[in-house]
Write a protein that holds these residues in place. Structure first.
Motif: not given
Ligand SMILES: Cc1cc2nc3c(=O)[nH]c(=O)nc-3n(C[C@H](O)[C@H](O)[C@H](O)COP(=O)(O)O)c2cc1C
Length: 182
Positions: A158-162, A164-179
């Motif tokens: 969970v990631h705090y946005r202030g 009382g709002i938390f963002m819950h981690s979502g999709k994990n997407v592979f985007h680039s060989e460069k990275l």
């Protein structure tokens, strides 16, 4: 695409800059242990593995860490949200949070502070540099030992946005060989 923008309070920009997971900092000084919830942590270096922690001087943890010079950064998951909030709205100067919130303290390997068994990962840290502690409440810690659960590969953090709002981690997407190795 462009956006129509309006003035925004500079003191609140943190709400857009806090991508890191909420962590639980466990400490020990003499025979007393404690835990606090924290959102303001940042990676500073790969090797040595440095992490900066902003811990308000009003928190009991600040004084424990200043004395003990060691802590564990524990990574809780979304199922622990009620404990995350309770730990972040109570103080170790009044209660034993391990006992009050039913968490298991396990011995760490390289430092005195206990690791939290219910957390997905435990990073044992030693104080690396206290140059910014008195001025900015900012502790530069070195992770000297890390333990991470074998699965799942991507924990639900969970990631705090202030406010009382938390963002819950979502999709994990592979985007680039460069990275690949970055
Ligand atoms: C989601 C959340 C994030 C927090 N992040 C921080 C933080 O980054 N730094 C900080 O000093 N306090 C932070 N706090 C507040 C402390 O967790 C809180 O003051 C706590 O009572 C301190 O406990 P202690 O007195 O036992 O150290 C946060 C609280 C919550 C609920």
């Amino acid at each position: 695409m462009t956006y129509q923008k309006k003035d925004y309070p500079v003191s609140a920009v943190r709400r857009f800059l806090e991508p890191g997971p909420v962590v639980l900092i466990s400490t020990q000084w003499k025979t007393k242990t404690n835990i606090m919830t924290m959102a303001w942590q940042t990676v500073l270096e790969f090797s040595p593995s440095l992490v900066g922690l902003m811990i308000s001087g009003a928190n009991h943890t600040f004084h424990m860490l200043k004395q003990s010079r060691g802590c564990v950064i524990n990574i809780p998951t979304e199922d622990m949200i009620d404990k995350i909030i309770d730990i972040g709205t109570s103080t170790g100067s009044e209660i034993d949070k391990f006992e009050a919130f039913g968490l298991t303290a396990t011995a760490s390997e390289l430092i005195d502070a206990p690791s939290i068994a219910e957390c997905y990962a435990n990073f044992e840290c030693k104080l690396y540099d206290d140059v910014m502690v008195d001025r900015y409440n900012f502790f530069i810690m070195e992770v000297v030992k890390a333990k991470v659960a074998a699965s799942p590969k991507y924990p639900k953090t969970v990631h705090y946005r202030g406010n009382g709002i938390f963002m819950h981690s979502g999709k994990n997407v592979f985007h680039s060989e460069k990275l690949r190795n970055m």
